[in-house]
Motif scaffolding. Sequence first.
Motif, PDB file in Angstrom:
ATOM      1  N   ALA A  73       0.755  -1.220   0.014  1.00 54.02           N
ATOM      2  CA  ALA A  73       0.035  -0.062   0.047  1.00 54.02           C
ATOM      3  C   ALA A  73       0.883   1.246  -0.114  1.00 54.02           C
ATOM      4  O   ALA A  73       2.029   1.278   0.410  1.00 54.02           O
ATOM      5  CB  ALA A  73      -0.877   0.011   1.344  1.00 54.02           C
ATOM      6  N   GLN A  74       0.346   2.219  -0.526  1.00 54.60           N
ATOM      7  CA  GLN A  74       1.148   3.695  -0.603  1.00 54.60           C
ATOM      8  C   GLN A  74       0.625   4.562   0.725  1.00 54.60           C
ATOM      9  O   GLN A  74       1.344   5.368   1.059  1.00 54.60           O
ATOM     10  CB  GLN A  74       0.691   4.595  -1.767  1.00 54.60           C
ATOM     11  N   VAL A  75      -0.495   4.196   1.170  1.00 58.98           N
ATOM     12  CA  VAL A  75      -0.849   5.031   2.462  1.00 58.98           C
ATOM     13  C   VAL A  75      -1.673   3.882   3.302  1.00 58.98           C
ATOM     14  O   VAL A  75      -2.446   3.089   2.899  1.00 58.98           O
ATOM     15  CB  VAL A  75      -1.931   5.949   2.122  1.00 58.98           C
ATOM     16  N   LEU A  76      -1.416   3.955   4.617  1.00 53.45           N
ATOM     17  CA  LEU A  76      -2.043   3.112   5.377  1.00 53.45           C
ATOM     18  C   LEU A  76      -2.803   4.178   6.656  1.00 53.45           C
ATOM     19  O   LEU A  76      -2.057   5.119   7.307  1.00 53.45           O
ATOM     20  CB  LEU A  76      -1.050   2.259   6.535  1.00 53.45           C
ATOM     21  N   THR A  92      -5.517  16.326   5.136  1.00 58.44           N
ATOM     22  CA  THR A  92      -4.366  15.888   4.820  1.00 58.44           C
ATOM     23  C   THR A  92      -4.425  14.313   4.613  1.00 58.44           C
ATOM     24  O   THR A  92      -4.238  13.579   3.642  1.00 58.44           O
ATOM     25  CB  THR A  92      -2.929  16.056   5.424  1.00 58.44           C
ATOM     26  N   ALA A  93      -5.026  13.691   5.791  1.00 64.83           N
ATOM     27  CA  ALA A  93      -5.453  12.234   5.706  1.00 64.83           C
ATOM     28  C   ALA A  93      -6.264  11.960   4.627  1.00 64.83           C
ATOM     29  O   ALA A  93      -6.168  10.743   3.736  1.00 64.83           O
ATOM     30  CB  ALA A  93      -6.014  11.801   6.990  1.00 64.83           C
ATOM     31  N   ALA A  94      -7.362  12.734   4.358  1.00 72.23           N
ATOM     32  CA  ALA A  94      -8.356  12.390   3.216  1.00 72.23           C
ATOM     33  C   ALA A  94      -7.464  12.340   1.882  1.00 72.23           C
ATOM     34  O   ALA A  94      -7.952  11.611   1.065  1.00 72.23           O
ATOM     35  CB  ALA A  94      -9.434  13.255   3.300  1.00 72.23           C
ATOM     36  N   ARG A  95      -6.713  13.382   1.768  1.00 70.32           N
ATOM     37  CA  ARG A  95      -6.211  13.709   0.282  1.00 70.32           C
ATOM     38  C   ARG A  95      -5.345  12.309   0.175  1.00 70.32           C
ATOM     39  O   ARG A  95      -5.344  11.916  -0.937  1.00 70.32           O
ATOM     40  CB  ARG A  95      -5.418  15.074   0.331  1.00 70.32           C
ATOM     41  N   TRP A  96      -4.672  11.917   0.958  1.00 69.93           N
ATOM     42  CA  TRP A  96      -3.626  11.106   0.927  1.00 69.93           C
ATOM     43  C   TRP A  96      -4.184   9.924   0.507  1.00 69.93           C
ATOM     44  O   TRP A  96      -3.769   9.050  -0.315  1.00 69.93           O
ATOM     45  CB  TRP A  96      -2.678  10.614   2.155  1.00 69.93           C
ATOM     46  N   ILE A  97      -5.349   9.511   1.089  1.00 65.34           N
ATOM     47  CA  ILE A  97      -6.197   8.221   0.845  1.00 65.34           C
ATOM     48  C   ILE A  97      -6.678   8.313  -0.722  1.00 65.34           C
ATOM     49  O   ILE A  97      -6.552   7.488  -1.487  1.00 65.34           O
ATOM     50  CB  ILE A  97      -7.014   7.869   1.691  1.00 65.34           C
TER      51      ILE A  97
END
Lengths: 192, 739
Positions: free
Chosen positions: B195-198, B308-313
């Motif tokens: 995964a790229q984001v956890l 930021t968290a939302a955008r990363w996902i």
Amino acid sequence: MFGYGFYVDPERCIGCRACENACAECDTHRGTSMIHVDFIDRRNSIASVPTVCMHCEQPTCAEVCPADAIKRSDDGVVQSSLKPRCVACNNCVVACPFGVPKMMTQLEQMMKCDMCYDRTSVGKRPMCATVCPSQALAYVQPDRIQVGRRETPTNRFRFGNQVITTKVHMMAPAGRDAIAVDVVDYMWEAQR
Amino acid sequence: MARPPAPLDDLARQYGPHRHDAPPGGYEENSRRPHSLVETHCCFCGQQCGIRLKVRDNQVVGFEPWEEFPFNRGMLCPKGVRRYLQNAHPDRLLDPLIRAEGGFRKAGWEEALGTTVSRLTDIQARHGKDAIAIYGGASLTTEKTYLLGKLARLGFGTRHIDYNGRLCMVSAGTAYKLTFGVDRSPNPWDDIPKAQVLLVAGSNVAECSPITTDYFWRCRDNGGKLIVVDPRMTPITRNADLYLPVRPGTDLALFMGMLRVIIEARLVDSTFVEQHTTGFDALAASVQEWTLARAAEVTGVPPQSIETAARWIGEADRAMGLHARGIEHQSKGVENCLAMINLFLVTGHYGREGAGCVMITGQGNGQGGREHGQKCDQLPGQRSITDPAARAHVASVWGVSPDEIPQAGLSAVEIMEAIHRGEIKGLLSMCFNPLVSLPDAGYVREALEKLEFFGVIDFFLSETAHHADVVLAGGLHEEEEGIVTSAEGRVIHIKQAVTPPPNARTDTDILLDIARRLGKEKYFPFRSSGDILDELRRASKGGPADYGGISYEKIDRQMGVFWPCPTEDHPGTPRLFEGGRFFHQDGRAHLQSSAWRESGDPVDADFPVYLTTGRVVSQYLSGTQTRRIGPLVDQYPEPRAELHPRLAESLGVEDGDWVAITTRRDELCFRAMVVKTIRPDTVFVPYHWAGLRSINRLTHRTLDPRSKIPEYKVSACRLRKVEPPPERLPVALPMAGAR
């Protein structure tokens, strides 16, 4: 195990003490752990760090031993004190720059991590590095350690004027060839 | 009146918890003598690490890492390293016990089993079939849970059977069934490093599922980013790329705020949503009011962190979520899971390598233990007990008419409430310590004292078993063969390493003997765990959790088999929903909308601080096993109350001082641990201890309306400094049973 290196990466430690518990369970240690985990400053941080013997090329513990009881084997592993020679004087405990040797008062002998001689000599990895669930301790071939890891291994440590080279490597931020712990090492005076 | 037959200090002196510190004969002796090695799995936690047990003279005497097992590759946590010390333990129950004047007396099996069956059936004759209940546990092998479910329904004919997984996995299970039509983590753990984001929410991975840390660090080495959502900085947070210190009980607001960001920023994968889901428009409407400002206000997380968290996902090609009890142990536990799943569905992160939102199962057989019949609303194969077709299938395997299978019964906490009301008068409990693990322990004690008959099957005398009329000395994990299913849906093989001591029995033996005494042996013709597995395979066949093609031999050959595995030649299914095909009839994922609700025990002026509970790395569940293992006791000898310096200073409390914590139920004293790694409005206490160290005396019985999980993670409390040491606390640290 020929061609394997021992690597410590404190940043990956989760403080679970699997290593301490497993070290104590190793047949030759008989219930006593030869390594330890510290929470550095629990009030301010969850950071923890495992400490194993770094197995110095010129072991300070052996240099300060008045009884010549601490030997380094040909493959670079610094052993616990020789029982017949050890006078339990504590010099090694005080002198080790990494804080590794332990005085076993009941045995009147200094004991320390021997990198699981009994295991590595029969092709097994040291107990702590086998069970560590977070890659803080690793026993792998040198070309494997940096596969994917951003940190670089180093085995030179500067304690003021004393530079120590060790068999065990510490994972350091990329681009460092030695770890210095004294502010003096970073001052302009020290560079001259 | 099921009261303890002697003062609790006396019972603790006789039955423990006592420490066990070294292998039989001591380390010196043990290291000299030969042993054999048995490849099996650790009994503590849903990771189910492979481990080799050292065996000699029918005793487990140590361990060796099992580096070939792919999930953990030799890695273990301290519980796994020391788990062997529960074998050959001085507290082990070696005979059945019957309550007598002034204590328990040893009894023969004939008397103990005869009494158990006659007392339970007598209650049923006088008050109806449903006047008794059965409790099971998620540390049992799947064969035992199947047997227990069948014994409840066909043996006793009661509809009330439920298990301690009700305190663990049911919020996630309910949410996954609603959304996907199946209750399992969709991805194998090998997906995590890809995964790229956890996004890790409400999961203290380093302490509750330590091996998963290795997967996280590998993900970060591959360039992945780690987001941690927790009111506490747990150890994995030291390497988090983004930390969201969410206020207890507000995860739903966080996820709704994040979803709104994803929609507003046009990061929705509309092709995936259109082709593979239903319910998007209603979902989008439901989060409209969750602006960043409101989400930040409710959660206490900075708006820019939420964004930021939302955008990363939303921007990642492959993102994974992992959640555990932190978001699930709430009266809106199901909504929290649904809202987290939604983040990954609308962004198309499902059915592919390195993409998906998974649950981290807590108990040893947390997954398999809920699939095959000890859950009040399910029949084998994860089938609904209300579905006529499911009832007909299971009835045909069992050789009965569907009408003979009782309907759904009450859940674990509801059973205790029915006991308190006097509606349920008899209880048979196996592998469950509700006096420590259920919320509002004072209420649980009152309920237990009202039972007309209480039978317990266990190998140590738990605090709950102090109330028993009859204790049947059962078997350890290492004494029976069976299967369990790990957090990633991998079915694995538990080996029999040793046999029970002469007069104790295996759990299976005990259950089969009870069935025989009930005159129902024709439904229980099993001679081995393998016989039970064969029937379980047939009973599960065609259900969502299809074990039809799973055998011990195949598990050994493949190092585990991921279900569903319908046929002998099927390799198993490591990843679910490949190609966006979900388990609902229409093949789609059903996006579920939620509405905001407050916690069931709200913080107010009288109780201004949040109390939240959880685990520590060296203890497991109610501590029945781990409070008896010396080195694990030493590692964390007593529960400490973690609080922030800001809160501590307002109370005049310093590290090591004692604080009284008061909730609307009770008051208890703990030693303070003052750390900056917890929100200043929150206090944390781990729950593994009994008596005056049992934080569950302070927690409340509000349940999630759908999953019936208690709200352990959010209680309201107040604190004050008290003088040390409170005299009423027992001195011996592991002796936690005393009042």
